[in-house]
Design an enzyme around this catalytic site. Structure first.
Site, PDB file in Angstrom:
ATOM      1  N   HIS A  95      -6.073  -5.939  11.146  1.00 21.52           N
ATOM      2  CA  HIS A  95      -6.827  -4.542  11.707  1.00 21.52           C
ATOM      3  C   HIS A  95      -7.969  -4.680  10.805  1.00 21.52           C
ATOM      4  CE1 HIS A  95      -4.584  -3.207   7.769  1.00 21.52           C
ATOM      5  NE2 HIS A  95      -5.637  -2.793   7.633  1.00 21.52           N
TER       6      HIS A  95
ATOM      7  N   GLY B 299      -7.559  -8.513   5.980  1.00 16.50           N
ATOM      8  CA  GLY B 299      -6.712  -9.792   6.063  1.00 16.50           C
ATOM      9  C   GLY B 299      -5.602  -9.623   6.732  1.00 16.50           C
ATOM     10  N   LYS B 300      -5.161  -8.370   7.161  1.00 13.90           N
ATOM     11  CA  LYS B 300      -3.722  -8.087   8.029  1.00 13.90           C
ATOM     12  C   LYS B 300      -3.800  -7.662   9.399  1.00 13.90           C
ATOM     13  CE  LYS B 300      -2.325  -6.157   3.457  1.00 13.90           C
ATOM     14  NZ  LYS B 300      -1.967  -4.903   2.621  1.00 13.90           N
TER      15      LYS B 300
ATOM     16  N   SER C 273       0.836  -1.167   0.132  1.00 15.03           N
ATOM     17  CA  SER C 273      -0.031   0.032  -0.021  1.00 15.03           C
ATOM     18  C   SER C 273       0.886   1.233  -0.056  1.00 15.03           C
ATOM     19  CB  SER C 273      -0.792  -0.049   1.399  1.00 15.03           C
ATOM     20  OG  SER C 273      -1.500   1.389   1.586  1.00 15.03           O
ATOM     21  N   VAL C 274       0.865   2.026  -1.092  1.00 16.08           N
ATOM     22  CA  VAL C 274       1.662   3.280  -1.315  1.00 16.08           C
ATOM     23  C   VAL C 274       1.171   4.251  -0.005  1.00 16.08           C
ATOM     24  CG1 VAL C 274       2.206   5.285  -2.836  1.00 16.08           C
ATOM     25  CG2 VAL C 274       2.057   3.059  -3.686  1.00 16.08           C
ATOM     26  N   ARG C 275      -0.131   4.313  -0.073  1.00 16.69           N
ATOM     27  CA  ARG C 275      -0.667   5.193   1.100  1.00 16.69           C
ATOM     28  C   ARG C 275       0.012   4.821   2.530  1.00 16.69           C
ATOM     29  NH1 ARG C 275      -5.583   4.645  -2.583  1.00 16.69           N
ATOM     30  NH2 ARG C 275      -5.280   6.345  -3.772  1.00 16.69           N
TER      31      ARG C 275
ATOM     32  N   LYS D 293      -9.766   3.341   9.924  1.00 15.26           N
ATOM     33  CA  LYS D 293      -8.758   1.957  10.548  1.00 15.26           C
ATOM     34  C   LYS D 293      -8.681   1.825  11.888  1.00 15.26           C
ATOM     35  CE  LYS D 293      -5.062   0.319   8.274  1.00 15.26           C
ATOM     36  NZ  LYS D 293      -3.507   0.488   7.849  1.00 15.26           N
TER      37      LYS D 293
END
Length: 317
Positions: A225, A222-223, A107-109, A188
């Site tokens: 969070h 799926g990570k 994820s670039v952001r 998030k």
């Protein structure tokens, strides 16, 4: 999203690799170059400005013909590339691993947010190089640890209890790949520690989500969070999650897809991700997003569904 090969290239030193960030002029040269089909997956030598990414990744960069890529000529691109290299150079990457590492889609952001945390004198990542590198290794999928509150990408904290922290994401303000839709709003939720959470703390979070964010769906990529997103954007998230899941499996990056707590996740999303993990097609999985689910019985006694209208948030309307 972009592959790590869009930011840096490997240089063999003894029995492991050192990673070197690309400069914007080398990338610009590659974007204008005519390259044979058989060489599309090879790093490009610009002759004057050094090594550039493989031409097969041209679409990852913002050009006159493609406005959806990264703004690679901004200072933020260099900061993100340098941060990735610092993290990769802190571990040993051998010849058998290098292709797999560089093929990882990240994820670039998320990485831009870690740069912003690093530059914030009030942030713990400004003061701890070890925690910063750990955060980056989690972000690029090298570490099996989940993203906790300390290692999170960050944002504006809008809720916190003993177990969870909820962040409003600040992608509208980004330089590298800003969200252009001014109506974007997304959150998030990270766990403060990677350990079992008490029922009372889960109950507090669910109550907060139910009353303050009742126009949003709680999903997961799926990570480890949670994401709190508008219902109108759920299908888009499904496309991205499915594509990343398939890409990681294809490239041998078999990271466990964490379904998280079923009591917190939106029922339809839980069904979608469960179906995806079973190997079903995207169409089959996405049908579950729009299917009426049988309402689960309230998992918590005492969590009332009665609330006065003036107490219910209008966020997202």
């Amino acid at each position: 999203m972009a592959e790590l090969a869009c930011f840096c290239y490997p240089h063999l030193e003894n029995d492991s690799y050192k990673f070197i960030p690309f400069n914007s002029l080398a990338i610009k040269c590659m974007l204008t170059a005519k390259v044979d089909k058989k060489d599309q997956d090879k790093f490009y030598n610009s002759i004057i400005y050094g090594i550039a990414p493989p031409p097969q990744f041209k679409k990852r960069y913002n050009t006159n013909d493609n406005s959806r890529g990264m703004n690679y000529e901004t200072p933020m691109f260099n900061k993100v590339a340098v941060l990735i290299c610092e993290a990769l150079n802190s571990i040993k990457v051998t010849q058998s691993d290098v292709a797999s590492v560089l093929s990882r889609v990240v994820s670039v952001r998320h990485l831009e947010n870690l740069v912003l945390r690093r530059e914030n004198h009030q942030d713990v990542l400004f003061h701890s190089k070890e925690l910063l590198l750990k955060s980056v290794l989690i972000a690029i999928g090298h570490s099996k640890e989940i993203e906790t509150t300390a290692t999170a990408e960050g944002g504006e904290i809008v809720f916190q209890n003993a177990a969870f922290t909820m962040w409003r994401l600040t992608y509208l303000e980004h330089k590298l790949m800003p969200i252009l839709d001014q109506n974007f709003i997304e959150y998030k939720i990270t766990v403060n520690e990677d350990k079992p959470v008490s029922e009372s703390h889960v109950k507090e979070l669910i109550a907060e989500l139910r009353w303050q964010y009742n126009k949003f769906a709680v999903i997961t990529h799926g990570k480890g969070h949670y994401r709190v997103v508008k219902y109108s954007s759920v299908a888009n998230h499904a496309d991205r999650v499915y594509a990343t899941f398939k890409s990681n499996n294809k490239n041998g990056n078999m990271l466990e897809f964490n379904l998280l707590d079923q009591r917190i996740i939106w029922q339809n999303w839980y069904a979608f991700t469960s179906s995806m993990k079973q190997g079903n097609t995207l169409d089959v999985c996405k049908r579950l997003l729009f299917q009426k689910m049988k309402r689960e019985s309230n998992p918590f006694k005492g969590l009332s569904t009665d609330r006065k209208m003036d107490e219910v948030s209008q966020v997202g309307i």
